[in-house]
Design a protein around this motif. Structure first.
Motif, mmCIF file in Angstrom:
data_model
loop_
_atom_site.group_PDB
_atom_site.id
_atom_site.type_symbol
_atom_site.label_atom_id
_atom_site.label_comp_id
_atom_site.label_asym_id
_atom_site.label_seq_id
_atom_site.Cartn_x
_atom_site.Cartn_y
_atom_site.Cartn_z
ATOM 1 N N ILE A 98 -7.324 -4.970 -1.791
ATOM 2 C CA ILE A 98 -7.020 -4.060 -0.767
ATOM 3 C C ILE A 98 -5.494 -3.738 -0.827
ATOM 4 C CG2 ILE A 98 -6.736 -3.726 1.868
ATOM 5 C CD1 ILE A 98 -9.230 -5.529 2.243
ATOM 6 N N ALA A 99 -5.186 -2.514 -0.756
ATOM 7 C CA ALA A 99 -3.931 -2.099 -0.787
ATOM 8 C C ALA A 99 -3.596 -0.995 -0.195
ATOM 9 C CB ALA A 99 -3.523 -1.717 -2.511
ATOM 10 N N THR A 100 -2.273 -0.626 0.385
ATOM 11 C CA THR A 100 -2.104 0.663 1.043
ATOM 12 C C THR A 100 -1.603 1.780 0.122
ATOM 13 O OG1 THR A 100 0.345 -0.186 1.317
ATOM 14 C CG2 THR A 100 -1.345 -0.753 2.908
ATOM 15 N N TYR A 114 4.300 -12.870 2.470
ATOM 16 C CA TYR A 114 4.366 -11.934 3.743
ATOM 17 C C TYR A 114 4.414 -10.390 3.826
ATOM 18 C CZ TYR A 114 6.200 -16.357 5.691
ATOM 19 O OH TYR A 114 6.576 -17.614 6.129
ATOM 20 N N SER A 115 2.915 -10.022 3.052
ATOM 21 C CA SER A 115 2.879 -8.613 3.040
ATOM 22 C C SER A 115 1.948 -8.143 4.111
ATOM 23 C CB SER A 115 2.204 -8.497 1.488
ATOM 24 O OG SER A 115 0.913 -8.663 1.798
ATOM 25 N N GLN A 116 2.133 -6.925 4.510
ATOM 26 C CA GLN A 116 1.274 -6.328 5.523
ATOM 27 C C GLN A 116 -0.277 -6.451 5.176
ATOM 28 O OE1 GLN A 116 2.830 -5.833 8.383
ATOM 29 N NE2 GLN A 116 1.102 -5.397 9.581
ATOM 30 N N VAL A 117 -0.605 -6.241 4.010
ATOM 31 C CA VAL A 117 -1.923 -6.153 3.678
ATOM 32 C C VAL A 117 -2.588 -7.640 3.780
ATOM 33 C CG1 VAL A 117 -3.444 -6.381 1.600
ATOM 34 C CG2 VAL A 117 -1.892 -4.428 1.739
ATOM 35 N N ILE A 177 -1.498 -9.930 5.991
ATOM 36 C CA ILE A 177 -1.565 -9.947 7.310
ATOM 37 C C ILE A 177 -2.662 -9.276 7.943
ATOM 38 C CG2 ILE A 177 -0.214 -9.645 9.503
ATOM 39 C CD1 ILE A 177 2.162 -10.229 7.611
ATOM 40 N N THR A 178 -2.815 -8.057 7.703
ATOM 41 C CA THR A 178 -3.966 -6.958 8.042
ATOM 42 C C THR A 178 -5.364 -7.844 7.833
ATOM 43 O OG1 THR A 178 -2.770 -5.050 7.778
ATOM 44 C CG2 THR A 178 -5.273 -4.812 7.959
ATOM 45 N N GLY A 228 -5.604 -10.932 9.921
ATOM 46 C CA GLY A 228 -5.787 -10.408 11.374
ATOM 47 C C GLY A 228 -7.172 -9.861 11.643
ATOM 48 N N ASN A 229 -7.938 -9.006 10.652
ATOM 49 C CA ASN A 229 -9.069 -8.688 10.869
ATOM 50 C C ASN A 229 -10.328 -9.707 10.878
ATOM 51 O OD1 ASN A 229 -9.660 -5.377 10.682
ATOM 52 N ND2 ASN A 229 -7.701 -5.920 9.843
ATOM 53 N N ALA A 234 -10.095 -11.604 14.170
ATOM 54 C CA ALA A 234 -10.757 -10.729 15.196
ATOM 55 C C ALA A 234 -12.133 -10.616 15.112
ATOM 56 C CB ALA A 234 -10.044 -9.077 14.916
ATOM 57 N N ASN A 257 -5.421 -5.121 14.766
ATOM 58 C CA ASN A 257 -5.876 -5.615 13.497
ATOM 59 C C ASN A 257 -6.919 -4.643 12.886
ATOM 60 O OD1 ASN A 257 -4.340 -7.707 13.103
ATOM 61 N ND2 ASN A 257 -5.815 -8.760 14.556
ATOM 62 N N GLU A 317 -5.216 -1.076 12.157
ATOM 63 C CA GLU A 317 -4.600 -1.438 10.928
ATOM 64 C C GLU A 317 -5.451 -1.130 9.750
ATOM 65 O OE1 GLU A 317 -0.553 -4.172 12.030
ATOM 66 O OE2 GLU A 317 -1.935 -4.790 10.613
ATOM 67 N N MET A 354 -6.399 5.751 2.274
ATOM 68 C CA MET A 354 -7.332 5.772 0.942
ATOM 69 C C MET A 354 -8.018 7.073 0.954
ATOM 70 S SD MET A 354 -6.515 3.265 -0.771
ATOM 71 C CE MET A 354 -4.943 2.968 -0.196
ATOM 72 N N ILE A 364 0.878 4.709 1.676
ATOM 73 C CA ILE A 364 1.692 4.156 2.520
ATOM 74 C C ILE A 364 2.133 2.666 2.302
ATOM 75 C CG2 ILE A 364 0.805 5.727 4.431
ATOM 76 C CD1 ILE A 364 -0.326 3.076 5.692
ATOM 77 N N ILE A 408 3.671 -0.346 4.644
ATOM 78 C CA ILE A 408 3.859 -0.857 6.249
ATOM 79 C C ILE A 408 4.086 -2.140 6.358
ATOM 80 C CG2 ILE A 408 1.205 -1.032 6.027
ATOM 81 C CD1 ILE A 408 0.993 -0.349 9.150
ATOM 82 N N ARG A 430 9.735 -8.697 4.057
ATOM 83 C CA ARG A 430 10.089 -9.315 5.156
ATOM 84 C C ARG A 430 10.388 -10.565 5.366
ATOM 85 N NH1 ARG A 430 5.550 -8.765 9.075
ATOM 86 N NH2 ARG A 430 4.567 -7.739 7.664
#
Lengths: 211, 125
Positions: free
Chosen positions: A90-92, A144-147, A149-150, A153-154, A157, B42, B45, B53, B63, B65, B109
């Motif tokens: 997974i990447a942004t 600590y990348s947002q990917v 963390i996402t 988090g998912n 959840a 979450n 996001e 994508m 992006i 983020i 970060r």
């Protein structure tokens, strides 16, 4: 609502969310090039005697979700059978020019980029089908990348059990403690999928996760 | 010129997840960097990554983020209170920075700071 109640009652009265289930799905998730397919190949070679997919230094080699059924893993007296699901990283962002820099021709690079975007969408959609997930991280890279963390988090959840495989532990730059500090709520196990370092402990933790 | 657009939570809290993501992506695709008050859920996001994508083409590469939020240990009472507040008013703790990948090369970060590395195309640094 009914499903949530049923899940809750299962947890309370059975003490085992996986009891009696067949076709459990164990997903391998993570960013590109963290070694998901290398780990999938290691697991499949060890327990099925065959590989899951091809690996490459060029990112996004895995662009479709792949599944191997009925893998029976044993550790001591414990064992567990599951379907292993290897997912695209997974990447942004996806830039076909990065693939050209990695040595691909322009047309090949554009096709790879197009397939990679679809693969990422597929990975995210498959999250709902998972019973447990191994997040595979490259332990030489800042976690600590947002990917990351996402993904975490998912999974949280959705209440999906998670084990973090800190891969490439054979490399000098590997920093297991940084990954443990970043995700203190989950078990972290250092492993080298390529060379099989610590793989027995990994199988032990895997069975604990799914039992 | 680099444009930063502040998006307060009040501006998107009434929108459903799909519209929130559409709104934020629309700003990013105008080559602006979004500073969002708080953070998306979450699932939002995840949805933002999926939609990104879907929209990638020769011009739009995706992006970058990153979110920062205060790391405060809470007792059960205040965690519950915060959970209810979040449900109705959104997660307003911290800040989220997001922008087009052709402008933001990388976001690093630290626990309490974000460092944006921008691309030097078109004379940017």
């Amino acid at each position: 609502m009914f499903k949530s109640l049923k899940d809750f009652l299962n947890k309370i009265f059975l003490f085992n969310i996986f009891k009696g289930r067949s076709n459990l799905k164990l997903g391998l998730y993570g960013p590109p090039n963290s070694g998901k397919t290398t780990l999938a190949n290691r697991i499949c070679q060890d327990w099925l005697g065959e590989e899951m997919g091809t690996t490459s230094k060029v990112p996004h080699e895995t662009r479709n979700v792949q599944e191997k059924e009925k893998i029976n893993v044993k550790s001591g007296r414990k064992e567990m059978t599951f379907n292993l699901v290897d997912t695209p990283g997974i990447a942004t962002k996806i830039d076909y020019e990065d693939f050209i820099k990695a040595g691909l021709k322009k047309k090949e690079a554009q096709e790879r980029a197009k397939e990679a975007t679809k693969g990422i969408i597929e990975s995210i959609k498959w999250l709902d089908s998972m019973d447990a997930v191994i997040i595979v991280l490259d332990s030489t890279i800042d976690p600590y990348s947002q990917v990351n963390i996402t993904i975490v988090g998912n999974l949280a959840a959705r209440d999906i059990p998670v084990l973090i495989a800190a891969n490439k532990s054979d490399l000098k730059k590997s920093d297991l403690k940084k990954i443990e500090a970043a995700f203190p709520q989950y078990g972290v196990i250092g492993v080298s999928a390529e060379y099989g370092d610590n793989i027995e402990d990994f199988y032990d933790e895997l069975i604990k996760l799914m039992k | 010129m680099l444009t930063l657009q502040y998006v307060p939570m009040d501006e998107i809290i009434q929108l459903d997840s799909d519209r929130k993501v559409t709104k934020l992506l629309k700003i990013i695709k105008q080559d602006k960097i979004v500073m969002l008050e708080g953070r998306l859920s979450n699932k939002e996001e995840g949805m933002l990554i999926e939609r990104t994508m879907e929209e990638i083409d020769k011009k739009f590469k995706g992006i970058e983020i990153a979110s920062l939020e205060p790391n405060v240990r809470k007792d059960i009472g205040s965690a519950l209170r915060d959970g209810i507040f979040k449900l109705f008013f959104g997660d307003r703790r911290g800040i989220t920075i997001m922008g087009p990948a052709n402008i933001i090369k990388e976001i690093k970060r630290d626990p309490n700071k974000l460092q944006l590395y921008t691309s030097n195309r078109r004379g940017r640094k």
